[in-house]
Design a protein around this motif. Structure first.
Motif, short mmCIF file in Angstrom:
data_model
loop_
_atom_site.label_atom_id
_atom_site.label_comp_id
_atom_site.label_asym_id
_atom_site.label_seq_id
_atom_site.Cartn_x
_atom_site.Cartn_y
_atom_site.Cartn_z
N MET A 216 0.79 -1.24 0.00
CA MET A 216 0.00 0.00 0.00
C MET A 216 0.83 1.30 0.00
N PRO A 217 1.76 1.60 0.84
CA PRO A 217 2.19 0.89 2.05
C PRO A 217 1.58 1.52 3.30
N VAL A 218 1.45 0.71 4.36
CA VAL A 218 0.93 1.16 5.65
C VAL A 218 2.10 1.22 6.64
N PHE A 219 2.12 2.22 7.49
CA PHE A 219 3.13 2.33 8.55
C PHE A 219 3.13 1.05 9.39
N PRO A 220 4.27 0.47 9.76
CA PRO A 220 5.65 0.90 9.51
C PRO A 220 6.31 0.18 8.33
N HIS A 222 6.41 1.16 5.23
CA HIS A 222 6.41 2.15 4.16
C HIS A 222 7.80 2.58 3.71
N THR A 223 8.85 2.14 4.39
CA THR A 223 10.16 2.79 4.22
C THR A 223 10.75 2.66 2.81
N TRP A 224 10.30 1.65 2.05
CA TRP A 224 10.79 1.49 0.68
C TRP A 224 10.22 2.56 -0.26
N GLN A 225 9.06 3.11 0.10
CA GLN A 225 8.29 3.89 -0.88
C GLN A 225 8.91 5.22 -1.30
N PRO A 226 9.27 6.13 -0.36
CA PRO A 226 9.77 7.44 -0.81
C PRO A 226 11.02 7.33 -1.68
N ASP A 227 11.96 6.47 -1.29
CA ASP A 227 13.19 6.32 -2.08
C ASP A 227 12.89 5.74 -3.46
N THR A 228 12.01 4.74 -3.51
CA THR A 228 11.69 4.11 -4.80
C THR A 228 10.97 5.09 -5.71
N TYR A 229 10.01 5.84 -5.18
CA TYR A 229 9.30 6.83 -5.99
C TYR A 229 10.25 7.90 -6.53
N THR A 230 11.24 8.27 -5.70
CA THR A 230 12.17 9.32 -6.10
C THR A 230 13.13 8.85 -7.17
N GLU A 231 13.63 7.62 -7.05
CA GLU A 231 14.64 7.11 -7.98
C GLU A 231 14.04 6.52 -9.26
N ALA A 232 12.79 6.10 -9.21
CA ALA A 232 12.17 5.50 -10.39
C ALA A 232 11.99 6.55 -11.48
N PRO A 233 12.01 6.12 -12.77
CA PRO A 233 11.64 7.06 -13.83
C PRO A 233 10.19 7.49 -13.64
N ALA A 275 -2.73 2.50 10.34
CA ALA A 275 -3.05 3.35 9.18
C ALA A 275 -3.12 4.82 9.56
N VAL A 276 -3.73 5.10 10.71
CA VAL A 276 -3.86 6.50 11.15
C VAL A 276 -2.50 7.07 11.53
N ILE A 277 -1.66 6.28 12.20
CA ILE A 277 -0.30 6.73 12.51
C ILE A 277 0.43 7.10 11.22
N ALA A 297 5.53 11.89 -2.71
CA ALA A 297 5.58 10.50 -2.25
C ALA A 297 5.01 10.37 -0.84
N TYR A 298 5.42 11.25 0.07
CA TYR A 298 4.88 11.20 1.43
C TYR A 298 3.41 11.58 1.46
N SER A 299 3.01 12.50 0.60
CA SER A 299 1.59 12.83 0.49
C SER A 299 0.78 11.60 0.09
N SER A 300 1.34 10.80 -0.81
CA SER A 300 0.66 9.58 -1.25
C SER A 300 0.50 8.60 -0.10
N ILE A 301 1.52 8.47 0.75
CA ILE A 301 1.41 7.59 1.92
C ILE A 301 0.25 8.03 2.81
N ALA A 302 0.13 9.34 3.03
CA ALA A 302 -0.94 9.86 3.87
C ALA A 302 -2.32 9.57 3.28
N HIS A 303 -2.46 9.81 1.98
CA HIS A 303 -3.77 9.62 1.34
C HIS A 303 -4.15 8.14 1.29
N VAL A 304 -3.19 7.28 0.99
CA VAL A 304 -3.49 5.85 0.95
C VAL A 304 -3.71 5.31 2.36
#
Length: 489
Positions: A216-220, A222-233, A275-277, A297-304
């Motif tokens: 999704m990712p849900v806390f905790p 989520h740590t792969w997501q921001p880096d992957t979103y940033t480095e991906a094309p 999820a709320v955390i 990317a972090y905004s996406s974590i919050a919305h999802v």
């Protein structure tokens, strides 16, 4: 017409695109994706919006092991098919201004991934669901590893390990359920009919939850997501954020909660709290981001996180809100990443502190950017509003304090998104932004489509919601009845 045509046309298209080179491959991929969208629209026109499964296929695959290629479309699947087929041509068109090396392989991988995700959203056999789940991971791995940023290999390996490890837990859960069925099948209806103890259901629940929470990712997790979103094309980031993460939400709705309702009921408060955390944590982290892509990317974590919380609240409004919001979030987040792609291509930077005054030199871009921001922050009459309203309503029905905490995603999201818009678009131009050129060609077309969708779905959300309404109602009621009956004994 069966669902097989819808599922495998992108796969055939991927093989065909491999035969072309550069510009031709790009145009061929767009053409095939538009044809696939047209095919999906045809299925929607033939779809009867009730709780039944339609356009079904059921072929022996490995019958000795109880494995069948069983797939079909109900209202829940139909919304996900629409999400997939609508966004892929937009993503391909958004990549037109990039000159990708080995473009035929790049676009073939996108189409292959589309086919795998469509199978995920329509599979009615647990083994088929798992195979297609893993198949969708392979193309995005290569897209990120071959066409990503400087740290792409390290980040992509981390992403692969996270998601693959989570999937193995899901596989164990699927095999366990298979062994409990009287006929030793992987059929979803046989899984739904199982009578397992609370302890058994709890183990299976966590096996599935780990896979879905990572995706999704849900806390905790989520740590792969921001880096992957940033480095991906950019196209890879759009595929991940717009479509692929919705596989986790869909899996929870279709495969986790209805199969182990007592396990879900027992751990419901814990997963909603996680999820709320995640909502609050990601929103606060977004405040401090200077890199525009990481902020999104972090905004996406919050919305999802809000979508996940609404699903786990398991009310009619929560699940229905999740369905419409998955589509709307996909549109909005693809738009936001495309906005940042345009900026980074022109300015050669994503540092928000180096920007300013772009609205003065690019008014059309400024208008499109503002519409997408307003959709993202859920302004009434934009597409983000109805979904977030239903999700927060479901949270309020479950727990008022958790609802108040989850509601921070709207307040905090509005603050950091509008602040980003102010930094980038308003104020005085500088030496870097003075030569910023306004949108043209495919950029104008992509942003135009996204802006029209944001306004249209904001004014007429029922066009999508009526597709899933009956299926959601039946599924929610079925699970609640099982929990209620169990509580009486």
């Amino acid at each position: 017409m069966t669902v097989l045509i819808l599922l495998f046309l992108p796969l055939v298209a991927a093989l065909a695109v491999l035969l072309f080179k550069n510009e031709t491959a790009k145009h061929a991929a767009l053409l095939f994706s538009v044809i696939e969208l047209g095919l999906a629209v045809f299925f929607i026109t033939k779809f009867v919006p009730n709780a039944s499964t339609q356009f079904a296929v059921d072929y022996p695959w490995i019958p000795k092991l109880g494995i069948y290629f069983t797939a079909g479309i109900d209202g829940i699947s139909m919304v996900m098919v629409l999400l997939n087929t609508l966004l892929v041509p937009i993503i391909i068109l958004a990549s037109y201004n990039h000159n990708h090396k080995n473009a035929n392989a790049f676009y073939a991988l996108i189409l292959f991934m589309q086919s795998a995700m469509l199978v995920v959203f329509t599979a009615l056999d647990g083994f088929l669901f798992y195979v297609s789940w893993e198949a969708a991971l392979l193309p995005i791995y290569f897209i990120c590893a071959l066409w990503g940023g400087e740290n792409r290999i390290k980040i992509t390996i981390k992403f692969f390990i996270y998601t693959f490890a989570g999937s193995l837990f899901m596989l164990l859960g699927i095999i366990y359920l298979h062994l409990q069925t009287p006929a030793r099948t992987y059929d979803i209806q046989d899984f739904y009919g199982l009578t397992l103890s609370l302890k058994q259901q709890s183990w299976v629940f966590w096996a599935f939850f780990l896979a879905f929470a990572i995706k999704m990712p849900v806390f905790p997790f989520h740590t792969w997501q921001p880096d992957t979103y940033t480095e991906a094309p950019t196209a890879g980031t759009m595929l991940l954020s717009g479509i692929m993460l919705k596989m986790g939400v869909y899996g929870a709705i279709r495969w986790m909660i209805p199969v182990v309702p007592l396990g879900f009921d027992h751990w419901q408060y814990v997963v909603i709290t996680l999820a709320v955390i995640g909502i609050v944590y990601a929103s606060l982290i977004a405040f401090n981001q200077k890199d525009g892509k990481r902020l999104i990317a972090y905004s996406s974590i919050a919305h999802v996180g809000l979508i996940a919380a609404g699903v786990f609240a398991w009310t009619m409004s929560g699940v229905q809100g999740a369905m419409i919001q998955m589509l709307n979030h996909g549109i909005n987040v693809v738009g936001m990443f495309f906005i940042m792609d345009i900026i980074s291509r022109r300015l050669k930077t994503r540092d928000l502190n180096e920007m300013g005054g772009i609205a003065k030199v690019a008014p059309q871009f400024a208008i499109a950017f503002l519409i997408i921001v307003l959709g993202t922050v859920a302004l009434p009459l934009t597409n983000g509003f109805i979904g977030e309203f239903l999700l927060l309503n479901s949270m309020y029905e479950y727990n008022i304090w958790l609802a108040a905490s989850a509601g921070l995603t709207i307040i905090l999201g509005a603050v950091y998104m509008l602040r980003m818009y102010k930094k980038v678009m308003q104020g005085e131009t500088n030496a870097l932004t003075l030569l910023f050129t306004d949108i043209t060609g495919t950029e104008k077309l992509v942003l135009g489509i996204i802006c029209v969708l944001i306004v249209f779905l904001g004014v007429f959300p029922n066009i999508v919601m009526h597709l899933s309404d009956a299926s959601v109602k039946e599924l929610v009621q079925s699970v609640n009845d099982k929990i209620l009956r169990a509580g009486k004994y």
